[in-house]
Design an enzyme around this catalytic site. Sequence first.
Site, PDB file in Angstrom:
ATOM      1  N   ASP A  84       0.842  -1.194   0.000  1.00  0.00           N
ATOM      2  CA  ASP A  84       0.000   0.000   0.000  1.00  0.00           C
ATOM      3  C   ASP A  84       0.879   1.246   0.000  1.00  0.00           C
ATOM      4  O   ASP A  84       1.722   1.421   0.882  1.00  0.00           O
ATOM      5  CB  ASP A  84      -0.913  -0.014   1.230  1.00  0.00           C
TER       6      ASP A  84
ATOM      7  N   HIS B 229      -3.110  14.087   0.320  1.00  0.00           N
ATOM      8  CA  HIS B 229      -3.344  13.242   1.495  1.00  0.00           C
ATOM      9  C   HIS B 229      -2.149  13.313   2.449  1.00  0.00           C
ATOM     10  O   HIS B 229      -2.319  13.518   3.657  1.00  0.00           O
ATOM     11  CB  HIS B 229      -3.590  11.796   1.055  1.00  0.00           C
TER      12      HIS B 229
ATOM     13  N   GLU C 291     -10.228   4.390   3.622  1.00  0.00           N
ATOM     14  CA  GLU C 291      -9.284   5.048   2.722  1.00  0.00           C
ATOM     15  C   GLU C 291      -9.707   4.662   1.306  1.00  0.00           C
ATOM     16  O   GLU C 291      -9.684   3.483   0.943  1.00  0.00           O
ATOM     17  CB  GLU C 291      -7.838   4.628   3.021  1.00  0.00           C
TER      18      GLU C 291
ATOM     19  N   GLU D 189      -9.051   4.169  -2.347  1.00  0.00           N
ATOM     20  CA  GLU D 189      -7.806   3.950  -3.078  1.00  0.00           C
ATOM     21  C   GLU D 189      -8.085   3.243  -4.404  1.00  0.00           C
ATOM     22  O   GLU D 189      -9.163   2.692  -4.619  1.00  0.00           O
ATOM     23  CB  GLU D 189      -6.851   3.073  -2.251  1.00  0.00           C
TER      24      GLU D 189
ATOM     25  N   ASP E 266      -9.183   0.687   2.032  1.00  0.00           N
ATOM     26  CA  ASP E 266      -8.192   0.256   3.024  1.00  0.00           C
ATOM     27  C   ASP E 266      -8.664   0.738   4.404  1.00  0.00           C
ATOM     28  O   ASP E 266      -8.243   1.772   4.893  1.00  0.00           O
ATOM     29  CB  ASP E 266      -6.833   0.860   2.650  1.00  0.00           C
TER      30      ASP E 266
ATOM     31  N   ARG F 170      -7.829   4.387  13.283  1.00  0.00           N
ATOM     32  CA  ARG F 170      -6.873   5.481  13.535  1.00  0.00           C
ATOM     33  C   ARG F 170      -6.325   5.466  14.953  1.00  0.00           C
ATOM     34  O   ARG F 170      -5.177   5.850  15.183  1.00  0.00           O
ATOM     35  CB  ARG F 170      -7.549   6.829  13.267  1.00  0.00           C
TER      36      ARG F 170
ATOM     37  N   GLN G 287      -3.809   2.625  15.145  1.00  0.00           N
ATOM     38  CA  GLN G 287      -2.672   3.036  14.305  1.00  0.00           C
ATOM     39  C   GLN G 287      -1.787   4.070  15.014  1.00  0.00           C
ATOM     40  O   GLN G 287      -0.564   3.976  15.005  1.00  0.00           O
ATOM     41  CB  GLN G 287      -3.230   3.620  12.995  1.00  0.00           C
TER      42      GLN G 287
ATOM     43  N   LYS H 271      -4.450  -1.560  10.346  1.00  0.00           N
ATOM     44  CA  LYS H 271      -4.788  -1.695   8.927  1.00  0.00           C
ATOM     45  C   LYS H 271      -5.083  -3.142   8.534  1.00  0.00           C
ATOM     46  O   LYS H 271      -5.782  -3.384   7.559  1.00  0.00           O
ATOM     47  CB  LYS H 271      -3.595  -1.245   8.070  1.00  0.00           C
TER      48      LYS H 271
ATOM     49  N   THR I 244      -9.067  -5.385   4.198  1.00  0.00           N
ATOM     50  CA  THR I 244      -8.960  -4.461   3.072  1.00  0.00           C
ATOM     51  C   THR I 244      -9.949  -4.954   2.030  1.00  0.00           C
ATOM     52  O   THR I 244      -9.884  -6.116   1.619  1.00  0.00           O
ATOM     53  CB  THR I 244      -7.535  -4.482   2.468  1.00  0.00           C
TER      54      THR I 244
ATOM     55  N   GLU J 150      -9.421  13.042   7.229  1.00  0.00           N
ATOM     56  CA  GLU J 150      -9.211  14.323   6.543  1.00  0.00           C
ATOM     57  C   GLU J 150     -10.518  15.104   6.420  1.00  0.00           C
ATOM     58  O   GLU J 150     -10.538  16.323   6.591  1.00  0.00           O
ATOM     59  CB  GLU J 150      -8.645  14.077   5.138  1.00  0.00           C
TER      60      GLU J 150
HETATM   61 CA    CA Z   1      -3.882   3.044   2.766  1.00  0.00          CA
END
Ligand code: CA
Length: 398
Positions: free
Chosen positions: A114, A121, A188, A190, A222, A226, A229, A242, A246, A347
């Site tokens: 990844d 970002h 996420e 992606e 993904d 948080r 993480q 993570k 996925t 975000e």
């Molecule tokens: Ca990612």
Amino acid sequence: MSASWVPEGELPGFGIDHLPFGVFGPARHIGVAIEDHILDLTEGASDGLIDDPGGELGATELNPLMAAGPIRWASLRERVTEILVDESHRDRVTLVKRQGAQLHLPWRVADYVDFYSSLEHATNLGRMFRPDGEPLLPNWRHLPVAYHGRSGTVVVSGTEIRRPKGQTRPGQPGETPPFGPSRRLDIEAEVGFVVGVGSEIGTSVSPDAFSEHVFGVCLVNDWSARDIQAWEYVPLGPFLGKSFATSVAGWITPLAALPGARTTPPPQHPPPLDYLRDDEPWGLDLALEVRLNGTLISSPPFGEIYWTPGQQLAQMTINGASLSTGDLYASGTVSGNEPHQRGSLIELTWNGETSLTLENGEERTFLEDGDEVVISATAPSNSGDRIALGEVRGVIVP
Ligand code: CA
């Protein structure tokens, strides 16, 4: 391009200029989506309608076809197009309704990498977490930053996502870390690239060899915890925040459907090292959309991503690491310049400081149990129309 005899579908974007691959039904046949239907390639091969000398279409996953290489991919696409245009084949093919058909994870995932390729970002996260420093770390403009993910937990669109549990940062240094279900579960948005043809260990793959190796493109979510993480990631990077899941789409769009979507990538300053240079650099003009419980919350533009798919491939192999059939590499969260183009909740809510208002009036900072996230995308097709990439959908369960 000639029209197909298959009736136009209710949802646009799955016409004759697209033909994405999937694996469907209880018998796990290989098929291509055409309008509201699936053309059964496994049946077509066993009936002798489609040449299958290597037996790839008799497999229950796409890996053998992916490994067969670009010449095989092109001849198969040509034959499938012929069948779908020439009405005389109508009575000989097996068409299944897409609605209600079970889609499986289309291929066996080998390694999963990844990236972190969106300038916007990386800048947003840098501003949030290092407000007093430069938002970008010194390496960011010199190489596409990435980590290795967990291929065994890549799941197909529609799979329920169980809220992960784990340790989180203690309120005060020295205290015992809290343990429990993540309270900052995020997405996420992606774009993923699926490797068909592998490479030898000890060799590198240049950006302009992309189409010799990559089979197709799929949307990726993904999922990211948080809070887990933030406590675990120093100094070795993402791990349990993570690796719990996925999600990938059930349809893989072949590269042959995407020349019309090629676009000029943003300028790169400073110029990258030679091994990251493509003779003719290109990006893909994919317009992503993220919906939370039906409300459109973001429209990330993949065409603006800084590090291109070819550069990501070159970075993955410059040290001599080999590619394997089934490798998945994803772009990293796609975010654009505008606030409504950010591809993650962290975000969109600026680390939970603000909240999103959904169409039913509910507020969200991070995901709650029962929430459904759908990522979709369209792109210019070869015929000047638009294709729709297979969506990636997931519901959070406790
Ligand atoms: Ca990612």
